[in-house]
Design an enzyme around this catalytic site. Sequence first.
Site, mmCIF file in Angstrom:
data_model
loop_
_atom_site.group_PDB
_atom_site.id
_atom_site.type_symbol
_atom_site.label_atom_id
_atom_site.label_comp_id
_atom_site.label_asym_id
_atom_site.label_seq_id
_atom_site.Cartn_x
_atom_site.Cartn_y
_atom_site.Cartn_z
ATOM 1 N N ARG A 1 5.315 6.915 14.154
ATOM 2 C CA ARG A 1 5.323 7.453 12.788
ATOM 3 C C ARG A 1 4.939 8.929 12.779
ATOM 4 N NH1 ARG A 1 1.139 5.189 8.495
ATOM 5 N NH2 ARG A 1 0.130 7.147 9.000
ATOM 6 N N ASP B 1 0.636 5.132 2.033
ATOM 7 C CA ASP B 1 -0.119 5.710 3.142
ATOM 8 C C ASP B 1 -1.045 6.825 2.659
ATOM 9 O OD1 ASP B 1 1.165 3.947 4.825
ATOM 10 O OD2 ASP B 1 2.775 5.356 5.306
ATOM 11 N N HIS C 1 0.844 -1.200 0.000
ATOM 12 C CA HIS C 1 0.000 0.000 0.000
ATOM 13 C C HIS C 1 0.875 1.244 0.000
ATOM 14 C CE1 HIS C 1 1.300 -0.250 4.149
ATOM 15 N NE2 HIS C 1 0.931 1.010 4.314
ATOM 16 N N HIS D 1 4.817 0.126 0.161
ATOM 17 C CA HIS D 1 5.505 -0.670 1.181
ATOM 18 C C HIS D 1 4.592 -1.725 1.782
ATOM 19 C CE1 HIS D 1 3.749 2.809 3.282
ATOM 20 N NE2 HIS D 1 3.659 2.055 4.360
HETATM 21 C C1 OGA Z 1 3.109 2.318 8.265
HETATM 22 C C2 OGA Z 1 3.384 0.935 7.820
HETATM 23 C C3 OGA Z 1 4.810 -0.983 8.117
HETATM 24 C C4 OGA Z 1 5.647 -1.586 9.203
HETATM 25 O O1 OGA Z 1 3.512 2.661 9.381
HETATM 26 O O2 OGA Z 1 2.537 3.091 7.478
HETATM 27 O O3 OGA Z 1 2.857 0.519 6.823
HETATM 28 O O4 OGA Z 1 6.482 -2.443 8.866
HETATM 29 N N1 OGA Z 1 4.239 0.235 8.556
HETATM 30 O O5 OGA Z 1 5.465 -1.214 10.357
HETATM 31 MN MN MN Z 2 1.945 2.206 5.681
#
Ligand code: OGA
Ligand code: MN
Length: 286
Positions: A277, A106, A104, A261
């Site tokens: 994040r 974000d 995906h 990712h």
């Molecule tokens: C995010 C995500 C992936 C992870 O924080 O947007 O997709 O490995 N994280 O934590």
């Molecule tokens: Mn993500």
Amino acid sequence: MGLQIRPSGSALGAEIIGADLTRALDDATFAQIRAAFYQHEVIYIRGQALSDEDQIRFTARFGALRQLRLASQSHVAHAEIFVVSNIRKDGKPIGSYDAGSLWHTDGAYLANPHAISALRALEVPAQDGRTLGDTQFASVSAAYDALPQAMKHRLEGLQAVQSFEQHLAKTGGGGVKKDIYSTVKAAAEVMHPLVRVHPVNGRKCLYVTEGYTARIVGLPEDESRDLIAELAAHCIKPAFTYRHNWQQHDLVMWDDCSTQHKATFDYPASLPRLMHRTTVVGGTLH
Ligand code: OGA
Ligand code: MN
């Protein structure tokens, strides 16, 4: 020591070495980091025990931060921090516990998707001397460039529907996911170009993901489904990917236009993983 930029050796990703993120960076150093970010699409800074304030100060240099903290994440002091974690307190998840289970980008379900995300590792699961829970990244600018000319023509001007309801249906997403979508007041569906032009470097980027892309506007259902599957599989070919093996204190930033990712859930629930994040606001797409 001057700044060093060490490419990962994969299609995207570079380590930034020699910048002290516990202080305000001077403009020249920041300009070098910013240029490296838009060139390599994913950057990582390792081994600095940053605070939330350090992460906010550094990442806000790239643009205004979104306030994505959920009501259930009130244990963090700053509204700019979004918690990704499998940890539970009093039986309740302290963060988003299944973030990234599908490929995906974000905020694809927003009219103005996030521009940049930055994830900092506070706790990383480890077993037998190896850290687990890697995050994989794919360069969708490299994936676009590698398409045959005929496919580039076919995609010209197409729009696709990005849908968080599809994502919920595919992941069986529970309470936290619903909280995320209601926090940002997302509409069930939005339409975006299938090929985005990067707002900073002008590169063309495929905007198709397994997680959110529901259908291509104007195509018959089976053709739309097949084309989405073909493009989504193309984007994540090994030639276009980088896999980040986390160490505690890593800060990883990715470009939400030129990359997608996916998380790796290869660690048992008994091993805590805790990430904070921050997210840079993006503009409306045309
Ligand atoms: C995010 C995500 C992936 C992870 O924080 O947007 O997709 O490995 N994280 O934590
Ligand atoms: Mn993500």
